[in-house]
Design an enzyme around this catalytic site. Sequence first.
Site, mmCIF file in Angstrom:
data_model
loop_
_atom_site.group_PDB
_atom_site.id
_atom_site.type_symbol
_atom_site.label_atom_id
_atom_site.label_comp_id
_atom_site.label_asym_id
_atom_site.label_seq_id
_atom_site.Cartn_x
_atom_site.Cartn_y
_atom_site.Cartn_z
ATOM 1 N N CYS A 1 -6.810 -13.256 8.812
ATOM 2 C CA CYS A 1 -5.528 -12.965 8.164
ATOM 3 C C CYS A 1 -5.436 -11.482 7.815
ATOM 4 O O CYS A 1 -6.081 -11.029 6.862
ATOM 5 C CB CYS A 1 -5.356 -13.825 6.907
ATOM 6 S SG CYS A 1 -3.821 -13.505 6.017
ATOM 7 N N CYS B 1 -3.831 -10.836 4.383
ATOM 8 C CA CYS B 1 -4.714 -11.150 3.248
ATOM 9 C C CYS B 1 -5.789 -10.081 3.047
ATOM 10 O O CYS B 1 -6.081 -9.684 1.915
ATOM 11 C CB CYS B 1 -5.417 -12.488 3.473
ATOM 12 S SG CYS B 1 -4.359 -13.866 3.883
ATOM 13 N N ASP B 2 -6.390 -9.629 4.143
ATOM 14 C CA ASP B 2 -7.629 -8.862 4.037
ATOM 15 C C ASP B 2 -7.591 -7.451 4.611
ATOM 16 O O ASP B 2 -8.593 -6.729 4.520
ATOM 17 C CB ASP B 2 -8.761 -9.644 4.723
ATOM 18 C CG ASP B 2 -8.990 -11.007 4.089
ATOM 19 O OD1 ASP B 2 -8.799 -11.115 2.860
ATOM 20 O OD2 ASP B 2 -9.344 -11.949 4.811
#
Length: 309
Positions: free
Chosen positions: A133, A136-137
């Site tokens: 992701c 997300c990261d």
Amino acid sequence: MKIYDVVIIGGGPAGLSAGLYAGRARLNALLIEKEKDGGQIVITSEIENYPGCLPEESGSSLVKRMSKQVETFGIERAADCVESVDFTKNVKVLHGKKNDYYAKTVIIATGAFPRPIGCEGEKDYIGKGVSYCATCDGNFFEDFEIYVVGGGDTAVEEAIYLTKFGRKVTIIHRRDELRAAKSIQEKAFKNKKIEFMWDTVVKEIGGDGMVQSMTVENLKSGEKKEIVADEEDGTFGVFGFIGYLPQSKCFEGILDLEYGYIKTNENMETNIPGVYAVGDIRVKELRQVVTACADGAIAAVMAEKYVSE
């Protein structure tokens, strides 16, 4: 035979949010989760994009608080795996490995999981350098080197997105040309931060606690090469974008699906009255914790309305 007002399948953020709203509405609700709560979010070591999350929040700590909050509203729990369903009557039937369950409404929150890269060591470094992701990261690899595995639309689009963070992004693809749409390819080829590693697969990922090395193999020459993290960085990011595996097998031929994802309207309603789908399992553009929670809340409110009517 106990008939619940609502049975929720899945204990990730979407399912837990549905449970929270169902409990507050005083519905007779059951949440079925085959393993531990959390779904994909549990493997995320740090969360920064969920409103109100604590400093240095992890996926597991966020889910732990969510689960505890749901418990305060008296939601029944069952540790089971739903293998087949019967939605032909007003009372829906869920056939689990251990028991059968009956409900007036069903909220499906079974999720979708990234297809693994398929190399040695991958599982050991999920959340420790390996991610699926970019949203997300990506920011955890500010000014680091990043490797993206895949060659389709998602892989190339996410590689372009990751150039906002990494000083260099390398796309590793098993073929000698991308499968992404031409318009997306053009953007990638023009981006000076993006490099390409053609005809190549990842064989192994290693490191001491965090990703520090990666072995790749050229499929044409058979040559293997070890990529080692820069000494000052100490690590690098490996993002896999080779597809997702929606957990919808037991709903095939029953619910309307699109590439395995369940179709819903904005109220999370499927093609069968009283059956809702939420979170990553449904057709949607953005799969994030915040959108999963919103889906769960909406579905529970609609389920309450369905039951009362």
